[in-house]
Design an enzyme around this catalytic site. Structure first.
Site, mmCIF file in Angstrom:
data_model
loop_
_atom_site.group_PDB
_atom_site.id
_atom_site.type_symbol
_atom_site.label_atom_id
_atom_site.label_comp_id
_atom_site.label_asym_id
_atom_site.label_seq_id
_atom_site.Cartn_x
_atom_site.Cartn_y
_atom_site.Cartn_z
ATOM 1 C CG ASP A 199 -1.030 10.136 -17.545
ATOM 2 O OD1 ASP A 199 -0.178 11.010 -17.795
ATOM 3 O OD2 ASP A 199 -1.265 9.711 -16.397
ATOM 4 C CG ASP A 203 -4.224 12.237 -17.219
ATOM 5 O OD1 ASP A 203 -3.374 12.826 -17.901
ATOM 6 O OD2 ASP A 203 -3.944 11.425 -16.332
ATOM 7 C CG ASP A 231 -3.372 8.267 -13.067
ATOM 8 O OD1 ASP A 231 -2.962 8.230 -11.896
ATOM 9 O OD2 ASP A 231 -2.759 8.866 -13.974
#
Length: 628
Positions: free
Chosen positions: A316, A516, A512
């Site tokens: 990410d 996600d 995080d």
């Protein structure tokens, strides 16, 4: 509650076992340490034994029941220490498995708590009515006040505000939302009031779909345990058949009952997989402990084993490769303006000082870092979606949207936005004097970690982000990533992970945010950033980078690979010893003390070999194996 009960019984068994060891080594009376070992067997063995009997009733035989039988056999032959140790090992592993399952279920339930339980619905004449979120129907209009979380997915009917959508899209900065824009349940409204028309029922919101995706992906991952269950079943049946044969065949050949029983009981001891269990668990648990000391929390031995098989890493962006905190990146003074960048920053920070907007906070922080003393601001006013204004030292200052800038001065704005920065315009007495570029700060170690992972796995990591393509491309170029996939919602991220898995890749997904979590759950290994990660993501992940140090990831993968090699060596040693002892018992006369010594000796050897991974040098060696 069930998981807690298993933990209590396993803990009780361990305490009783240790107490028995102390009593035995201290030269206490035999009846005392025998009683402690027997109590250990009872505390840790009654539950797997009962479960095994129930499975047996359903015509299923598992290794847990055989371990209880082996423990009982060991006790019957005077080997009470071995019997108690077997019980402790299997009771502990069962408790850890139950805890992991309970955590996953709690994390999914916790995700649904993001959306408020109630909403303010507007009726005819704008009459306000507080209703349960589940009662909202498509087409209802709800009022969302400043600072409130949105209750439903919908479209803004009226009002203007900035909305923090990081939980859904991963965007580091709040986005402006006005009439006609889509908003999501669970996101946080900023400084303005919004009227939102509900577009989806509560069970179909994006945040509800995320919870469903996490649960579904977790169930899919559990299917990988089917192979283990098949092996366990076959081994259990084979061991029972072999034990019966070892007992009955010698009787048919004329051997006396006592000798045949002794041979069969010896076979039960030497064929028990105690050494095999210890061949696997100590190296993986030692690697877990070592990684934990260096800021990488691996949640189970299974995860530590599979981490080393990673062939593709997916990152990410916000909060992972970057810090997720907006920072002033550049000041571009408009040509012809006789001011320096520092002078512009000083007055802009003074005007933004009363503001709570993240962009304003970033401007003030930059001024503080440069040691500027900020003058006082008068007549401060904030317009959601437009910016702030104030009088500073007799000058009217406006700081806000690029829409305030004339077309002839828009070059800097386009350049900043093309580079993934958010452009903020500063006007003094109605004249544009500068454009500030604000962006997310890339972690210092992101580039080196990306390079190390590329060398370790043989493939460059992939960037999966909900942020826009310009911002994603800028970060990716800075850290050496070429495969960039931007503007992704959670379902798009999980689809990307599954696409890579379909191509044969073993994917480790690193993120995080709540958005996600589905991708982390679907990946072979989900890795969460512990410092900036949401509680849900940390709970759903298999691995947590506690200190947010990406440089520890390559080392953790290298350590996992070494642990796997130690496991393979241990299994070879344990399997060879068991095979030798079993053959000796079948074709010759294996004295029981020698059988116990050989079995326990191999158990101790594999345990000590695995525990070598606890040493600091093991982590340092992993760092060397992870090229930088």
């Amino acid at each position: 509650m069930f998981a807690l009960a298993e933990v209590r019984w396993a803990s009780a068994a361990l305490v009783l076992f240790l107490a028995g060891l102390v009593a035995q080594w201290a030269g206490g009376p035999a009846w005392l340490w025998w009683a402690l070992y027997l109590a250990c067997c009872a505390a840790g063995g009654w539950e797997p034994g009962l479960a095994g009997l129930r499975a047996l009733k359903d015509k299923t035989l598992d290794v847990d029941l055989l371990m209880v039988v082996a423990a009982v056999a060991a006790v019957a032959l005077g080997q009470v220490v071995e019997g108690a140790l077997l019980i402790v090992i299997f009771a502990t592993s069962g408790a850890l498995e139950a805890l992991a399952t309970a955590r996953t279920e709690d994390s999914v339930r916790g995700l649904l708590d993001l959306a408020p339980d109630t909403a303010t619905r507007l009726g005819p004449g704008d009459v306000e009515e507080v209703v349960a979120a589940g009662e909202l129907a498509v087409g209802d209009v709800v009022l969302v006040r400043p600072g409130e979380r949105l209750t439903a997915d919908g479209v803004v009917v009226s009002g203007a505000s900035e909305v923090d959508q990081a939980t859904i899209t991963g965007e580091p900065l709040p986005v402006d939302r006005t009439a006609g824009d889509e908003v999501f349940a669970g996101t946080v409204n900023g400084t303005g009031a919004l009227r939102v028309r509900v577009m989806r029922p509560a069970g179909e919101t994006v945040v509800a779909r995320i919870a469903a995706l996490v649960e579904q992906a977790t169930r899919t991952k559990a299917r990988t345990q089917l192979f283990i269950e098949k092996v366990e079943q076959r081994y259990s049946i084979g061991m029972v058949i072999a034990t019966i044969a070892v007992f009955t065949v010698p009787l048919l050949w004329g051997e006396d009952l006592e000798s045949a029983l002794l041979r069969a009981m010896t076979f039960m001891i030497v064929a028990s997989p105690c050494a095999v269990v210890l061949a696997t668990m100590p190296p993986l648990l030692a690697a877990i402990a070592n990684a934990g000391r260096h800021g990488v929390l691996v949640k189970s031995a299974v995860v530590m084993e599979q981490l080393g098989t990673t062939t593709q890493v997916c990152f990410d962006k916000t909060g992972t490769l970057t810090r997720g905190v907006p920072r002033l990146a550049e000041i571009r003074v408009v040509p012809g303006v006789e001011m320096t960048g520092d002078e512009v920053l000083r007055v802009a920070a003074a005007a933004e000082f009363p503001s709570e907007h993240p962009l304003g906070v970033a401007i003030v922080r930059a001024a503080r870092e440069r040691g500027f003393a900020l003058p006082s601001a008068e007549d401060f006013a904030a317009q959601p979606g437009r910016g702030v204004s104030a009088h500073v030292e007799g000058v009217h200052v406006r700081v806000g949207s690029p829409a305030l800038l004339g077309a002839e001065d828009a070059a800097a704005v386009e350049e900043f936005q093309g580079g993934g920065l958010t452009a903020v315009v500063v006007l003094l007495d109605g004249r544009a004097v500068a454009v500030l570029g604000i962006g997310d700060q890339i972690r210092d170690e992101s580039a080196s970690a990306t390079d190390a992972l590329t060398r370790l796995t043989g493939r460059t990591p992939v960037l999966l982000t909900g942020d826009n393509a310009a911002a994603a491309g800028g970060v990716a170029a800075s850290v050496g990533i070429t495969d960039v996939r931007a503007d992704l919602l959670p379902e798009h991220k999980i689809a990307a992970v599954r696409e890579m898995q379909d191509r044969g890749q073993r994917v480790a997904a690193v993120g995080d945010g709540i958005n996600d979590a589905p991708a982390l759950a679907a990946a072979h290994t989900g890795i969460a950033m512990g410092g900036t990660g949401s509680g849900m993501t940390v709970q759903a992940a298999d691995v947590v980078v506690v200190r947010d140090d990406l440089a520890a990831l390559p080392a953790a993968i290298a350590l996992s690979r070494r642990a796997r090699r130690v496991v393979q060596a241990n299994l070879a040693l344990a399997g060879t010893m068991i095979a030798v002892l079993v053959v000796w018992d079948l074709v010759g006369t294996l004295p029981m003390p020698l059988g116990v010594a050989g079995h326990e000796g191999s158990t101790i050897l594999v345990a000590l070999n695995g525990l070598r991974l606890l040493r600091r040098s093991a982590w340092e060696r992993a760092l060397q194996k992870a090229p930088r």
